[in-house]
Write a protein that holds these residues in place. Structure first.
Motif, PDB file in Angstrom:
ATOM      1  N   ALA A  46       4.199  10.659  -6.489  1.00 49.63           N
ATOM      2  CA  ALA A  46       5.231  11.099  -7.468  1.00 49.63           C
ATOM      3  C   ALA A  46       4.335  11.481  -8.776  1.00 49.63           C
ATOM      4  CB  ALA A  46       6.127   9.943  -7.701  1.00 49.63           C
ATOM      5  N   ALA A  47       3.571  10.733  -9.115  1.00 57.28           N
ATOM      6  CA  ALA A  47       2.690  11.051 -10.387  1.00 57.28           C
ATOM      7  C   ALA A  47       1.926  12.288 -10.109  1.00 57.28           C
ATOM      8  CB  ALA A  47       1.626   9.961 -10.750  1.00 57.28           C
ATOM      9  N   LEU A  48       1.394  12.588  -8.860  1.00 59.21           N
ATOM     10  CA  LEU A  48       0.563  13.849  -8.972  1.00 59.21           C
ATOM     11  C   LEU A  48       1.613  15.017  -8.856  1.00 59.21           C
ATOM     12  CD1 LEU A  48      -2.340  15.056  -8.148  1.00 59.21           C
ATOM     13  CD2 LEU A  48      -1.434  14.741  -5.638  1.00 59.21           C
ATOM     14  N   VAL A  49       2.673  15.039  -8.097  1.00 63.26           N
ATOM     15  CA  VAL A  49       3.629  16.027  -7.985  1.00 63.26           C
ATOM     16  C   VAL A  49       4.042  16.240  -9.471  1.00 63.26           C
ATOM     17  CG1 VAL A  49       5.769  16.814  -7.336  1.00 63.26           C
ATOM     18  CG2 VAL A  49       4.145  15.792  -5.737  1.00 63.26           C
ATOM     19  N   PHE A  50       4.550  15.326 -10.233  1.00 65.82           N
ATOM     20  CA  PHE A  50       5.185  15.529 -11.395  1.00 65.82           C
ATOM     21  C   PHE A  50       3.991  16.064 -12.411  1.00 65.82           C
ATOM     22  CE2 PHE A  50       5.887  13.989 -15.867  1.00 65.82           C
ATOM     23  CZ  PHE A  50       7.162  14.449 -16.040  1.00 65.82           C
ATOM     24  N   SER A  51       2.719  15.615 -12.410  1.00 64.88           N
ATOM     25  CA  SER A  51       1.752  16.344 -13.243  1.00 64.88           C
ATOM     26  C   SER A  51       1.452  17.669 -12.844  1.00 64.88           C
ATOM     27  CB  SER A  51       0.575  15.635 -13.161  1.00 64.88           C
ATOM     28  OG  SER A  51      -0.178  15.747 -11.801  1.00 64.88           O
ATOM     29  N   VAL A  52       1.455  18.186 -11.372  1.00 64.13           N
ATOM     30  CA  VAL A  52       1.327  19.486 -11.209  1.00 64.13           C
ATOM     31  C   VAL A  52       2.469  20.377 -11.180  1.00 64.13           C
ATOM     32  CG1 VAL A  52       0.577  20.980  -9.147  1.00 64.13           C
ATOM     33  CG2 VAL A  52      -0.709  18.808  -9.602  1.00 64.13           C
ATOM     34  N   PHE A  53       3.620  19.931 -10.886  1.00 67.04           N
ATOM     35  CA  PHE A  53       4.838  20.684 -10.758  1.00 67.04           C
ATOM     36  C   PHE A  53       6.038  20.408 -11.752  1.00 67.04           C
ATOM     37  CE2 PHE A  53       3.235  20.731  -6.549  1.00 67.04           C
ATOM     38  CZ  PHE A  53       2.869  22.028  -6.223  1.00 67.04           C
ATOM     39  N   GLY A  54       5.746  19.435 -12.607  1.00 67.59           N
ATOM     40  CA  GLY A  54       6.737  19.182 -13.661  1.00 67.59           C
ATOM     41  C   GLY A  54       7.808  18.375 -13.026  1.00 67.59           C
ATOM     42  N   THR A  55       9.002  18.302 -13.754  1.00 64.54           N
ATOM     43  CA  THR A  55      10.264  17.588 -13.391  1.00 64.54           C
ATOM     44  C   THR A  55      10.908  18.113 -12.069  1.00 64.54           C
ATOM     45  OG1 THR A  55      10.646  17.227 -15.738  1.00 64.54           O
ATOM     46  CG2 THR A  55      12.406  16.818 -14.274  1.00 64.54           C
ATOM     47  N   LEU A  56      10.947  19.282 -11.939  1.00 62.79           N
ATOM     48  CA  LEU A  56      11.658  20.073 -10.917  1.00 62.79           C
ATOM     49  C   LEU A  56      10.801  19.572  -9.663  1.00 62.79           C
ATOM     50  CD1 LEU A  56      13.749  21.743  -9.627  1.00 62.79           C
ATOM     51  CD2 LEU A  56      12.297  23.781  -9.935  1.00 62.79           C
ATOM     52  N   GLY A  57       9.704  19.758  -9.523  1.00 61.52           N
ATOM     53  CA  GLY A  57       8.757  19.239  -8.496  1.00 61.52           C
ATOM     54  C   GLY A  57       8.897  17.724  -7.960  1.00 61.52           C
ATOM     55  N   PHE A  58       9.008  16.950  -9.147  1.00 60.76           N
ATOM     56  CA  PHE A  58       9.320  15.460  -8.932  1.00 60.76           C
ATOM     57  C   PHE A  58      10.449  15.256  -8.200  1.00 60.76           C
ATOM     58  CE2 PHE A  58      11.196  11.542 -10.612  1.00 60.76           C
ATOM     59  CZ  PHE A  58      10.276  10.564 -10.063  1.00 60.76           C
ATOM     60  N   MET A 112       0.805  -1.082  -0.100  1.00 65.06           N
ATOM     61  CA  MET A 112      -0.018   0.166   0.166  1.00 65.06           C
ATOM     62  C   MET A 112       0.826   1.182   0.082  1.00 65.06           C
ATOM     63  SD  MET A 112      -3.079   0.800   0.080  1.00 65.06           S
ATOM     64  CE  MET A 112      -4.259   1.919   0.423  1.00 65.06           C
ATOM     65  N   LEU A 113       2.068   1.251   0.772  1.00 65.42           N
ATOM     66  CA  LEU A 113       2.939   2.465   0.982  1.00 65.42           C
ATOM     67  C   LEU A 113       3.531   2.641  -0.363  1.00 65.42           C
ATOM     68  CD1 LEU A 113       4.192   4.633   2.723  1.00 65.42           C
ATOM     69  CD2 LEU A 113       6.030   3.067   3.233  1.00 65.42           C
ATOM     70  N   VAL A 114       3.920   1.634  -1.341  1.00 61.91           N
ATOM     71  CA  VAL A 114       4.471   1.648  -2.353  1.00 61.91           C
ATOM     72  C   VAL A 114       3.642   2.566  -3.408  1.00 61.91           C
ATOM     73  CG1 VAL A 114       5.690   0.719  -4.339  1.00 61.91           C
ATOM     74  CG2 VAL A 114       6.213   0.014  -2.071  1.00 61.91           C
ATOM     75  N   VAL A 115       2.382   2.056  -3.478  1.00 63.13           N
ATOM     76  CA  VAL A 115       1.356   2.585  -4.343  1.00 63.13           C
ATOM     77  C   VAL A 115       1.199   4.041  -3.973  1.00 63.13           C
ATOM     78  CG1 VAL A 115      -1.212   2.533  -4.934  1.00 63.13           C
ATOM     79  CG2 VAL A 115       0.211   0.230  -4.480  1.00 63.13           C
ATOM     80  N   LEU A 116       0.956   4.483  -2.649  1.00 63.09           N
ATOM     81  CA  LEU A 116       0.829   5.730  -2.583  1.00 63.09           C
ATOM     82  C   LEU A 116       2.091   6.551  -2.854  1.00 63.09           C
ATOM     83  CD1 LEU A 116      -0.723   5.574   1.153  1.00 63.09           C
ATOM     84  CD2 LEU A 116      -1.792   6.263  -0.919  1.00 63.09           C
ATOM     85  N   VAL A 117       3.345   6.056  -2.626  1.00 65.44           N
ATOM     86  CA  VAL A 117       4.481   6.931  -3.269  1.00 65.44           C
ATOM     87  C   VAL A 117       4.498   6.875  -4.766  1.00 65.44           C
ATOM     88  CG1 VAL A 117       7.013   6.671  -3.370  1.00 65.44           C
ATOM     89  CG2 VAL A 117       6.100   5.908  -1.211  1.00 65.44           C
ATOM     90  N   ILE A 118       4.149   6.141  -5.257  1.00 67.99           N
ATOM     91  CA  ILE A 118       3.990   6.326  -6.897  1.00 67.99           C
ATOM     92  C   ILE A 118       2.745   7.206  -7.334  1.00 67.99           C
ATOM     93  CG2 ILE A 118       3.417   4.993  -8.865  1.00 67.99           C
ATOM     94  CD1 ILE A 118       4.827   2.566  -7.801  1.00 67.99           C
ATOM     95  N   LEU A 119       1.775   7.106  -6.638  1.00 62.57           N
ATOM     96  CA  LEU A 119       0.887   7.913  -6.986  1.00 62.57           C
ATOM     97  C   LEU A 119       0.980   9.460  -6.398  1.00 62.57           C
ATOM     98  CD1 LEU A 119      -2.555   6.029  -5.921  1.00 62.57           C
ATOM     99  CD2 LEU A 119      -1.753   6.491  -8.198  1.00 62.57           C
TER     100      LEU A 119
END
Length: 115
Positions: A10-22, A1-8
């Motif tokens: 990361a995807a959310l941060v990348f989509s909102v803030f881009g590469t630097l945010g990731f 469950m923790l791995v899924v939350l980390v991946i989600l």
């Protein structure tokens, strides 16, 4: 469950803030782990330094000095003994850790000499 939350996350941060945010997200996620790991390496190097110094002056005299420092009851020594969680992130071994390490080294040395 923790791995899924980390991946989600990361995807959310990348989509909102881009590469630097990731990259910032990864730094915030793994930064404390890396800091703790590097602190342990530095602590082990300092304990190894005590071992090398004890080879020059002898284990017993070096232990006597550390035990004398511990017995003085200085405030910074007491504070280092009371550390709980911060002990894992500190690169400085406490006086007790240093004494125990040198006792272990002294015991191993006496086994080698007598054995």
């Amino acid at each position: 469950m923790l791995v899924v939350l980390v991946i989600l996350g990361a995807a959310l941060v990348f989509s909102v803030f881009g590469t630097l945010g990731f990259w910032v997200y990864l730094l915030l996620l793994f930064g404390p782990f890396l800091e703790q790991r590097f602190s342990q390496v530095r602590r082990n190097l300092k304990l190894k330094g005590d071992e090398e110094a004890s080879k020059l002056v002898g284990v017993r005299p070096f232990l006597a000095v550390l035990e004398k420092i511990e017995s003085l009851g200085m405030e910074d020594v007491k504070r280092a003994k009371r550390r709980r969680l911060s002990r894992y992130f500190s690169s400085k071994p406490s006086i007790t850790e240093r004494i125990l390490n040198l006792r272990r080294v002294g015991n191993n040395h006496s086994l080698i000499v007598s054995g």
